[in-house]
Enzyme design. Structure first.
Site, PDB file in Angstrom:
ATOM      1  N   GLY A  12      29.920   9.726   8.819  1.00 19.82           N
ATOM      2  CA  GLY A  12      29.085   9.575   9.686  1.00 19.82           C
ATOM      3  C   GLY A  12      27.607   8.592   9.364  1.00 19.82           C
ATOM      4  O   GLY A  12      27.549   8.556   8.322  1.00 19.82           O
ATOM      5  N   ARG A  16      20.179  11.118  12.398  1.00 22.59           N
ATOM      6  CA  ARG A  16      19.128  12.235  12.792  1.00 22.59           C
ATOM      7  C   ARG A  16      18.433  12.458  11.128  1.00 22.59           C
ATOM      8  O   ARG A  16      17.349  12.959  11.017  1.00 22.59           O
ATOM      9  CB  ARG A  16      19.753  13.432  13.314  1.00 22.59           C
ATOM     10  CG  ARG A  16      20.164  13.355  14.674  1.00 22.59           C
ATOM     11  CD  ARG A  16      20.980  14.370  15.116  1.00 22.59           C
ATOM     12  NE  ARG A  16      22.473  14.158  14.764  1.00 22.59           N
ATOM     13  CZ  ARG A  16      23.368  14.942  15.241  1.00 22.59           C
ATOM     14  NH1 ARG A  16      23.199  16.005  16.109  1.00 22.59           N
ATOM     15  NH2 ARG A  16      24.517  14.677  14.678  1.00 22.59           N
ATOM     16  N   LYS A  23      23.979  10.446   4.697  1.00 25.74           N
ATOM     17  CA  LYS A  23      23.521  11.819   4.940  1.00 25.74           C
ATOM     18  C   LYS A  23      24.287  12.859   3.737  1.00 25.74           C
ATOM     19  O   LYS A  23      23.585  13.670   3.234  1.00 25.74           O
ATOM     20  CB  LYS A  23      24.036  12.228   6.283  1.00 25.74           C
ATOM     21  CG  LYS A  23      23.783  13.880   6.520  1.00 25.74           C
ATOM     22  CD  LYS A  23      24.030  14.110   7.968  1.00 25.74           C
ATOM     23  CE  LYS A  23      25.204  14.393   8.366  1.00 25.74           C
ATOM     24  NZ  LYS A  23      25.243  14.910  10.027  1.00 25.74           N
ATOM     25  N   THR A  80      34.258  11.742  15.398  1.00 22.99           N
ATOM     26  CA  THR A  80      34.989  12.712  14.303  1.00 22.99           C
ATOM     27  C   THR A  80      36.654  12.599  14.526  1.00 22.99           C
ATOM     28  O   THR A  80      37.247  12.659  13.559  1.00 22.99           O
ATOM     29  CB  THR A  80      34.812  14.128  14.566  1.00 22.99           C
ATOM     30  OG1 THR A  80      34.555  14.451  15.838  1.00 22.99           O
ATOM     31  CG2 THR A  80      33.211  14.268  13.822  1.00 22.99           C
ATOM     32  N   ASN A 227      21.916  18.115  10.040  1.00 22.45           N
ATOM     33  CA  ASN A 227      21.920  16.664  10.691  1.00 22.45           C
ATOM     34  C   ASN A 227      20.506  16.330  10.686  1.00 22.45           C
ATOM     35  O   ASN A 227      20.335  15.078  10.765  1.00 22.45           O
ATOM     36  CB  ASN A 227      21.865  16.939  12.289  1.00 22.45           C
ATOM     37  CG  ASN A 227      23.355  17.446  12.739  1.00 22.45           C
ATOM     38  OD1 ASN A 227      24.442  17.384  12.200  1.00 22.45           O
ATOM     39  ND2 ASN A 227      23.491  18.394  13.516  1.00 22.45           N
ATOM     40  N   ARG A 332      10.414  14.341 -23.582  1.00 22.14           N
ATOM     41  CA  ARG A 332      11.178  13.370 -23.000  1.00 22.14           C
ATOM     42  C   ARG A 332      12.674  13.251 -23.474  1.00 22.14           C
ATOM     43  O   ARG A 332      12.895  13.883 -24.389  1.00 22.14           O
ATOM     44  CB  ARG A 332      10.330  12.076 -22.859  1.00 22.14           C
ATOM     45  CG  ARG A 332       9.075  12.052 -21.972  1.00 22.14           C
ATOM     46  CD  ARG A 332       8.229  10.951 -22.275  1.00 22.14           C
ATOM     47  NE  ARG A 332       9.035   9.660 -22.186  1.00 22.14           N
ATOM     48  CZ  ARG A 332       8.529   8.519 -22.957  1.00 22.14           C
ATOM     49  NH1 ARG A 332       7.553   8.395 -23.709  1.00 22.14           N
ATOM     50  NH2 ARG A 332       9.324   7.516 -22.819  1.00 22.14           N
ATOM     51  N   TYR A 365       1.330  12.169 -30.099  1.00 20.19           N
ATOM     52  CA  TYR A 365       2.569  11.501 -29.618  1.00 20.19           C
ATOM     53  C   TYR A 365       3.729  11.194 -30.562  1.00 20.19           C
ATOM     54  O   TYR A 365       3.412  10.598 -31.790  1.00 20.19           O
ATOM     55  CB  TYR A 365       2.056  10.176 -29.023  1.00 20.19           C
ATOM     56  CG  TYR A 365       3.355   9.147 -28.351  1.00 20.19           C
ATOM     57  CD1 TYR A 365       4.377   9.855 -27.540  1.00 20.19           C
ATOM     58  CD2 TYR A 365       3.840   8.289 -29.231  1.00 20.19           C
ATOM     59  CE1 TYR A 365       5.130   8.957 -27.172  1.00 20.19           C
ATOM     60  CE2 TYR A 365       4.852   7.392 -29.038  1.00 20.19           C
ATOM     61  CZ  TYR A 365       5.528   7.810 -27.975  1.00 20.19           C
ATOM     62  OH  TYR A 365       6.865   7.338 -27.718  1.00 20.19           O
ATOM     63  N   TYR A 386       6.200   1.356 -31.409  1.00 19.93           N
ATOM     64  CA  TYR A 386       6.512   0.332 -30.714  1.00 19.93           C
ATOM     65  C   TYR A 386       5.327  -0.933 -31.362  1.00 19.93           C
ATOM     66  O   TYR A 386       4.231  -0.757 -31.064  1.00 19.93           O
ATOM     67  CB  TYR A 386       6.054   0.574 -29.341  1.00 19.93           C
ATOM     68  CG  TYR A 386       6.442  -0.503 -28.250  1.00 19.93           C
ATOM     69  CD1 TYR A 386       7.877  -1.374 -28.455  1.00 19.93           C
ATOM     70  CD2 TYR A 386       5.791  -0.939 -27.259  1.00 19.93           C
ATOM     71  CE1 TYR A 386       8.094  -2.124 -27.452  1.00 19.93           C
ATOM     72  CE2 TYR A 386       5.916  -1.777 -26.334  1.00 19.93           C
ATOM     73  CZ  TYR A 386       7.269  -2.394 -26.453  1.00 19.93           C
ATOM     74  OH  TYR A 386       7.764  -3.315 -25.458  1.00 19.93           O
TER      75      TYR A 386
END
Ligand code: UD1
Ligand code: CA
Length: 461
Positions: A12, A16, A23, A80, A227, A332, A365, A386
């Site tokens: 479907g 809505r 959905k 349906t 819905n 993390r 860190y 880094y």
């Protein structure tokens, strides 16, 4: 007993929902609503599950590719009835069908099984699962003659009188396969929505002298169709309550269950206490005797026994027994914390392992590091992983002591038992038991203040 094939209609538009997402992929307690329907069909021992997809077919198929399902495509969403027709080939050879809608995640396997048993015992052409709703608005109404269902009337097509009927069509049916497909051929779309309604087979079967029965259930929660987002949130509340109650019955304390979010597959050991405003998502496992204090989010992680976590964010990480985390830690993905580690406030860790008994109490860190046992990481230590192009690894071996506000520029290794003086910026490895100092030496200029005062406030010169 004979078996059945389950056909789940999930093609479907979901208009809505006002959404870019199909959905049936909207989530309830962490998993798409279609997942819950599939899960219930599986638990009810369906021989085979066919899913009719349409809107967002690619996404839906991808989300469920490993579930052992068969997908059929309803290229255009014409209702349906039209949706079920698309499954004709896929269900060949099965005598009984159970049709479910993909937008009713609260349905329990036991209810599907009971519907099927009833159908097998009574052998009508079709059995409709119904329920009495105080507010039946939006649902198809069951038009009865005693036991028999004569018709199902959609809200939009119902007369004022029919709208007063409180018995609704749940959207779950058990059909004799041959009979339903022969009736489906005769369904027309001359209704308010211009759709081919599956519900119209009820009248058609009746006109052919076939019997359609209702199987009425008491629990109206289970057969809520979703819905729009208001109904979505109601389903979330109902399922959430069930999940948390099941955990409470297994020995977990929730101080304020209404404020917590706990996904369906979360496991929690006994005597663990969950404080208000805790979110536990995905495939998370928490051991026994833990305390999870407020404002913590834990996602796809494994937490040992007797762990204390407060106001922290933990994703795709592992935490050993007796560890203390937070407040305000951010762990993390790829973080592995061993037993009895302390991670304090404002510490961020990613893709790193922290050995048993190590302490990282404040403001650090740590990225791409391997830290040994009983290491002390002082306040404000930064693992500089880094260089603008690549990530590099830092190794800190057992019992090393990293003084406050140091920078460890990776790749670098601090050997066992070594000390790093506070405020150092290290670029070279530190040998075992050595002291590394990498900062400007201090010089004290005696009498400097007085001299300066004279300079600016007059006096000599
Ligand atoms: C439907 C029923 C209604 C019932 C209610 C229960 C019909 C005509 N109406 O109404 O009697 O009380 O469910 O919740 O069946 N779908 C397709 N292809 C389509 C149209 C829909 O696969 O062309 C799927 C949807 O993805 C959804 C399900 O069928 O999962 C039901 O469709 P929906 O539009 O939500 O029907 P309702 O208006 O709720
Ligand atoms: Ca619906």
């Amino acid at each position: 007993m004979a078996g059945f094939t389950a056909v789940i209609l999930a093609a479907g538009e979901g208009t809505r929902m006002k959404s870019g997402i199909p959905k049936v992929l909207h989530k309830v307690c962490g998993y798409p609503m279609l997942f819950h329907v599939i899960n219930s069909a599986k638990k009810a021992k369906a021989d085979k599950i066919v899913v009719v997809v349409g809107k967002g077919a690619g996404e839906v198929k991808k989300a469920f590719q490993d579930e052992g399902l068969e997908f059929v495509l309803q290229a255009e969403q014409k209702g349906t009835g039209h949706a079920l027709l698309q499954a004709k080939e896929a269900v060949k050879g099965s005598e009984n069908l159970i049709v479910l809608y993909g937008d009713m995640p609260l349905i329990e396997p036991d209810t599907i099984e009971r519907l099927f048993e009833f159908h097998i015992e009574r052998q009508p052409a079709a059995t409709v699962l119904t329920c009495i709703f105080d507010n039946p608005y939006g649902y198809g109404r069951i038009i009865r003659e005693n036991e028999k269902v004569i018709a199902i009337r959609e809200e939009k097509d119902a007369s004022e009188e029919e709208k007063l009927i409180k018995e609704i069509n749940s959207g779950i049916y058990c059909f004799n396969t041959e009979k339903v497909f022969s009736a489906l051929k005769k369904v027309r779309n001359d209704n308010r929505q211009g759709e081919y309604y599956l519900t119209d087979v009820v009248e058609i079967l009746n006109s052919e002298g076939e019997e359609v029965l209702a199987f009425k259930v008491e629990n109206s929660d289970e057969v809520q169709g979703i819905n729009d987002r208001v109904q979505l949130s109601k389903a979330q509340t109902i399922m959430q309550r069930k999940i948390i109650e099941a955990l409470m019955k297994e020995g977990v304390t929730f101080i304020n269950p209404e404020s917590c979010v706990v996904d369906m597959r979360v496991k929690i050991g006994r005597d663990t206490v969950i404080y208000p405003n805790v979110v536990i998502e995905g495939e998370t496992e928490i051991g026994e005797g833990c305390t999870i204090l407020g404002n913590t989010v834990i996602r796809d992680s494994k937490i040992g026994n007797n762990v204390e976590i407060s106001a922290s964010f933990i994703a795709e990480s592992e935490i050993g027994d007796g560890a203390k985390i937070g407040p305000f830690a951010n762990l993390r993905p790829g973080t592995k914390i061993c037993k009895n580690v302390k991670i304090g406030d404002f510490v961020e860790i990613k893709n790193s392992s922290i050995g048993e008994g190590t302490k990282v109490p404040h403001l650090s860190y740590i990225g791409d590091a391997e830290i040994g046992e009983k290491v002390n990481i002082g306040a404000g230590v930064i693992f500089v992983n880094y260089d603008g192009y690549k990530k590099h690894k830092t190794v800190v071996k057992d019992k090393a002591f990293i003084g406050c506000n140091s920078n460890l520029i990776a790749p670098i290794t601090v050997e066992e038992g070594a000390y790093v003086a506070a405020g150092s910026t290290l670029t070279k490895d530190v040998p075992s038991k050595a002291l590394a100092i990498a900062r400007a030496m201090q010089e004290n200029k005696l009498g400097w203040v007085e001299k300066r005062k004279k300079l600016f406030e007059g006096g000599e010169n």
